[in-house]
Design an enzyme around this catalytic site. Structure first.
Site, short mmCIF file in Angstrom:
data_model
loop_
_atom_site.label_atom_id
_atom_site.label_comp_id
_atom_site.label_asym_id
_atom_site.label_seq_id
_atom_site.Cartn_x
_atom_site.Cartn_y
_atom_site.Cartn_z
CG HIS A 156 45.97 35.84 34.41
ND1 HIS A 156 44.85 36.40 34.97
CD2 HIS A 156 45.65 34.54 34.17
CE1 HIS A 156 43.89 35.48 35.08
NE2 HIS A 156 44.36 34.34 34.61
CG ASP A 364 50.45 45.18 35.43
OD1 ASP A 364 50.18 43.97 35.47
OD2 ASP A 364 50.46 45.92 36.42
P1 ADQ Z 1 48.97 41.20 39.56
O1 ADQ Z 1 50.33 41.36 38.98
O2 ADQ Z 1 48.91 40.64 40.93
O3 ADQ Z 1 48.04 40.30 38.61
P2 ADQ Z 1 46.86 43.33 39.54
O4 ADQ Z 1 46.08 43.06 38.32
O5 ADQ Z 1 47.03 44.77 39.83
O6 ADQ Z 1 48.31 42.68 39.49
O7 ADQ Z 1 46.11 42.64 40.74
C1 ADQ Z 1 46.50 42.81 42.07
C2 ADQ Z 1 45.31 42.48 42.98
O8 ADQ Z 1 45.78 42.30 44.30
C3 ADQ Z 1 44.27 43.58 42.98
O9 ADQ Z 1 42.99 43.01 43.04
C4 ADQ Z 1 44.58 44.33 44.27
O10 ADQ Z 1 43.48 44.99 44.88
C5 ADQ Z 1 45.12 43.22 45.16
N1 ADQ Z 1 46.10 43.78 46.10
C6 ADQ Z 1 47.23 44.43 45.79
N2 ADQ Z 1 47.85 44.87 46.92
C7 ADQ Z 1 47.08 44.45 47.95
C8 ADQ Z 1 47.16 44.60 49.36
N3 ADQ Z 1 48.16 45.25 49.97
N4 ADQ Z 1 46.19 44.06 50.09
C9 ADQ Z 1 45.16 43.40 49.50
N5 ADQ Z 1 45.03 43.25 48.18
C10 ADQ Z 1 45.97 43.77 47.41
C11 ADQ Z 1 48.26 39.52 37.44
C12 ADQ Z 1 48.84 40.29 36.24
C13 ADQ Z 1 48.01 41.52 35.96
C14 ADQ Z 1 46.56 41.11 35.71
C15 ADQ Z 1 46.05 40.19 36.80
C16 ADQ Z 1 44.71 39.59 36.45
O11 ADQ Z 1 50.19 40.66 36.51
O12 ADQ Z 1 48.51 42.23 34.83
O13 ADQ Z 1 45.75 42.27 35.69
O14 ADQ Z 1 46.95 39.09 37.03
O15 ADQ Z 1 44.73 39.00 35.19
#
Ligand code: ADQ
Length: 464
Positions: A156, A364
């Site tokens: 990921h 990311d």
């Molecule tokens: P993350 O680093 O966690 O994921 P991201 O892909 O942006 O980053 O996902 C975060 C998720 O958490 C999103 O669905 C978002 O809506 C949710 N989220 C964030 N803040 C929140 C809050 N305050 N309340 C509720 N929900 C919240 C890792 C990798 C990424 C990759 C994903 C999936 O680092 O690059 O995109 O896995 O593969």
């Protein structure tokens, strides 16, 4: 059809309790809800004694099987090697990868523990899908224990360029282990290229035209599967949330200002310090627009046991206080900074209410927030996505306003551009982005990966 077994570091308890926000949990929940199957991994609990017994629970089509970790295992495997070596190194923060020399044994030990507990749960024709950097050695360990199943792995995070990867003392062990999978999936072509480069120039292996990789006496396949969303779900959530009381309250509090939103786990890879500085630069340079905008940054704490995460939290609190101290008025502050989780429907509403989103990670793997922001918009009056070129999502969302997050002035200019952008340009950009988000959604990601794993070439084999 064969059963799907998902192995991931963290498994929600399946008892309705809230799981921590994170892209991986969100994606796997959606995948298993569609496929059914077994979800195996750590419960998120740390116990005083030795690792706990396996606990199983069924919820709908998903069986959750979880283990508690002992303090030592948690410290060495999770806090140590996974999050103070692999996470920073994979995000190009070699300076923060302080635990690479230590704790590798603990990392392997916990991977072995997981494999030992998983093996008795496996049926003959299960397909196993292992996720993320915590569990790179898992497939190799399962094979050594005699598992003949098809085993795939998805990373990921980014896979960094080979010259960064080789700073990890155990790099060869890790890459050899990756080659034990039948199929290795990456988020972007850049990550796949890094893997190919390593195979060719460090491992002395070869990459064939059909994507097959030969290295360390093994054959595997590697490909790109950019993770996506359950798009209709977010579209519906964005629409439904607009009438909720919390949305109405937020809209009223804006007092006519445009909202610019950021939503990120509190992580140094997300570029939050640089983003706050860009906001400050915007407020300084574009003084005439100061009263036209309000910034909302939502950043729930994560990995609080890792010292670097406590430090970034401390720094951000200082930055937010400084910015509001300098640019606030008695009745309003420019930057609202919240360290808590929200329901996904509420977030979708916040996205829809926003004129723009700042998604400016320094690195990311993909960044699902960027895609969620796009999916939640009103087609008649969409907001503008300001997106870091270093997010995997930038490959698909090239119609966003693409920025270099290290260039504070450029990000400040992008904010100004976003609030001045005509409706016509916003619609055109959004249309292109929505097409990309719909074109490769979570179902396509899951189906493509599993078709690759289950396809004719999917049987793992030793190279001859
Ligand atoms: P993350 O680093 O966690 O994921 P991201 O892909 O942006 O980053 O996902 C975060 C998720 O958490 C999103 O669905 C978002 O809506 C949710 N989220 C964030 N803040 C929140 C809050 N305050 N309340 C509720 N929900 C919240 C890792 C990798 C990424 C990759 C994903 C999936 O680092 O690059 O995109 O896995 O593969």
């Amino acid at each position: 059809m064969s059963r799907l077994v998902v192995v991931a570091n963290r498994v929600p308890l399946g008892d309705g309790s809230r799981s921590p926000p994170g892209g991986l949990a969100v994606a796997l929940q959606e995948t298993l809800a569609a496929e059914g199957g077994l979800w195996f991994g750590w419960s998120g609990r740390v116990v005083a004694g030795p690792a706990g017994e396996l606990q199983q629970r069924k919820a709908g089509a998903i069986t959750f099987a979880t283990l508690d970790l002992s303090r030592i295992d948690h410290g060495e495997y999770y806090t140590g090697f996974a999050n103070r070596c692999l996470w920073p190194a994979f995000h190009y923060r070699v300076d923060l990868a302080t635990d690479c020399g230590r704790n590798f044994d603990g990392y392997i030990r916990v991977n072995r523990l997981f494999a030992r507990k998983l093996l008795p749960l496996l049926d003959r024709d299960d397909d196993i899908w292992v996720h993320d950097y915590h569990l790179i050695p898992m497939g190799e360990i399962l094979r050594e224990a005699g598992a003949h199943h098809r085993i795939g792995f998805f990373l990921h995070t980014p896979l960094p360029a080979a010259e960064i990867l080789v700073t990890i003392p155990a790099h060869e062990r890790l890459m050899r282990a990756l080659c034990a999978y039948d199929l290795v999936g990456f988020q972007t072509a850049g990550d796949l290229r890094a893997f190919h480069d390593y195979v060719r120039y460090e491992a002395g292996g070869e990459v064939l035209a059909d994507g097959t990789v030969r290295a360390y006496g093994r054959i595997c396949r590697a490909d790109v599967f950019p993770i996506g969303l359950d798009v209709d779900n977010i579209v519906a959530a964005g629409e439904a949330a607009m009438d909720s009381p919390s949305l109405r309250r937020l809209r009223d509090s804006l007092q006519g200002r445009e909202m610019i939103i950021g939503v990120d786990r509190l992580d140094y890879s997300k570029g939050l310090i640089e983003r706050f500085r860009a906001i400050e630069t915007f407020l300084e340079i574009y003084a005439a627009s100061r009263n036209r905008v309000a910034f909302l940054q939502i950043a729930p704490p994560s990995r609080a046991e890792v010292p670097e995460y406590r430090e970034i939290r401390r720094q951000l609190e200082g930055e937010a206080g400084r910015i509001n101290g300098q640019f606030g008025e008695p009745d309003r502050v420019p930057l609202h900074y919240l360290n808590r989780s929200f329901r996904r429907t509420t977030l979708a509403g916040y996205f829809r209410l926003s004129r723009a989103a700042l998604v400016t990670p320094l690195r990311d793997g993909m960044n699902l927030v960027a895609k969620e922001f796009v999916a939640a918009q009103d087609a008649e009056d969409p907001g503008v996505l300001i997106l870091s070129r270093f997010a995997g999502a930038a490959r698909q969302l090239s119609a966003a306003v693409i920025v270099n997050p290290y260039d504070t002035r450029a990000v400040a200019d992008a904010i100004h551009r976003a609030i001045a952008m005509s409706g016509g340009e916003r619609k055109e950009r959004w249309g292109d982005m929505m097409k990309a988000v719909r074109g490769y959604d979570i179902a396509r990601w899951r189906n493509d990966f599993l078709a690759g794993l289950r396809g004719p070439a999917g049987a793992g084999a030793a190279a001859t």
